[in-house]
Design an enzyme around this catalytic site. Structure first.
Site, short mmCIF file in Angstrom:
data_model
loop_
_atom_site.label_atom_id
_atom_site.label_comp_id
_atom_site.label_asym_id
_atom_site.label_seq_id
_atom_site.Cartn_x
_atom_site.Cartn_y
_atom_site.Cartn_z
N ASP A 158 52.82 -49.96 8.11
CA ASP A 158 53.21 -51.08 7.25
C ASP A 158 54.52 -51.72 7.68
O ASP A 158 55.59 -51.18 7.38
CB ASP A 158 53.43 -50.59 5.81
CG ASP A 158 52.14 -50.32 5.08
OD1 ASP A 158 51.25 -51.18 5.13
OD2 ASP A 158 52.03 -49.26 4.45
N ASP A 186 44.02 -49.86 -0.01
CA ASP A 186 45.37 -49.39 0.30
C ASP A 186 46.25 -49.41 -0.95
O ASP A 186 46.50 -50.47 -1.52
CB ASP A 186 45.95 -50.31 1.39
CG ASP A 186 47.36 -49.95 1.80
OD1 ASP A 186 47.85 -48.87 1.43
OD2 ASP A 186 47.98 -50.77 2.51
C1 DX5 Z 1 52.13 -50.12 0.11
C2 DX5 Z 1 51.56 -49.78 1.42
C3 DX5 Z 1 50.74 -48.58 1.54
C4 DX5 Z 1 51.41 -47.33 1.18
C5 DX5 Z 1 50.40 -46.55 0.40
O1 DX5 Z 1 52.75 -51.36 0.20
O2 DX5 Z 1 50.75 -50.82 1.87
O3 DX5 Z 1 50.17 -48.43 2.83
O4 DX5 Z 1 51.84 -46.59 2.28
O5 DX5 Z 1 51.07 -45.51 -0.11
P1 DX5 Z 1 50.49 -44.64 -1.27
O6 DX5 Z 1 49.24 -44.03 -0.72
O7 DX5 Z 1 51.57 -43.70 -1.54
O8 DX5 Z 1 50.20 -45.58 -2.39
#
Ligand code: DX5
Length: 212
Positions: A31, A171
């Site tokens: 990200d 996601d």
């Molecule tokens: C949030 C990101 C995600 C994040 C997800 O903006 O896009 O990829 O890493 O993290 P979790 O699984 O902790 O929600």
């Protein structure tokens, strides 16, 4: 398929964090955040080049940045295999998606929670995946937004009707419970950060997700 999000990994030892779950992952999620499109800053092409050396699995660079079209060449050059741009961040997204494919990479488009499936009706032919944000982008560890389930279903229907080979990626807030609901609604790939890297046993966590 499961895509661990390195956002939640321990960056003091990124290589071991990647190697630990690599066997069960189908790709890694990266990200990039710019402090403008989202209220957080993470990493960019330089760190991506380091991650590239840690794994031979595909890396999906999710550009949570303004003007992503200006940077797709850099992310491609640093080793991304899939480049995802947010439909809300790019006025000329059709051009950007074409550029990503011209660079020989897979192209993805991402939708924020408030953005409807209809916003990508005319670019479904131009993408290899659609990423449905199931939290507001910017931070790991947030709570899954339940109203995204019907959206995933609607997207699945649109893709099936168009008979296009487009994957659905989800996601944000993915765990065993929310992941199961997403898979039932039509998701092909689960991105998970804190559920994997925040758990006592990242290997058990990813194996459990893979079984959904
Ligand atoms: C949030 C990101 C995600 C994040 C997800 O903006 O896009 O990829 O890493 O993290 P979790 O699984 O902790 O929600």
């Amino acid at each position: 398929m499961v895509s661990p999000s390195v956002l939640s990994a321990d960056f003091s030892d990124l290589k071991s964090q990647v190697r630990m779950v690599e066997r069960y992952a189908s790709r890694f999620h990266f990200d990039a955040m710019d402090g403008h499109f989202v209220p957080n800053i993470t990493f960019g092409p330089v760190v991506l080049a380091g991650l590239r050396k840690c794994t031979s699995l595909p890396i999906e660079a999710d550009l949570m940045i303004e003007h992503p079209g200006r940077f797709v060449d850099d992310f491609a050059g640093s080793g991304a295999d899939i480049i995802v741009v947010h439909v809300e961040a790019d006025r000329h997204i059709h051009r950007t998606l074409g550029r990503i494919r011209d660079l020989g990479k897979k192209a993805g488009v991402s939708l924020n929670p408030a953005t409807p499936v209809s916003s990508i009706g005319y670019i479904l032919h131009d993408v290899d995946e659609v990423l449905v944000m199931t939290v507001n982008p910017g931070f790991g560890g947030q709570r899954f937004i339940e109203s995204m389930i019907p959206k995933i279903r609607e997207l699945k229907k649109a893709i099936s009707e168009s008979r296009l080979p487009v994957e659905i990626v989800v996601d944000g807030g993915i765990n065993l419970d929310t992941g199961k609901k997403c898979v039932a609604a039509g998701a092909d790939v689960l991105v998970a950060g804190s559920f994997i890297y925040g758990s006592r046993s990242p290997v058990s966590a990813i194996r459990a997700l893979k079984k959904l």
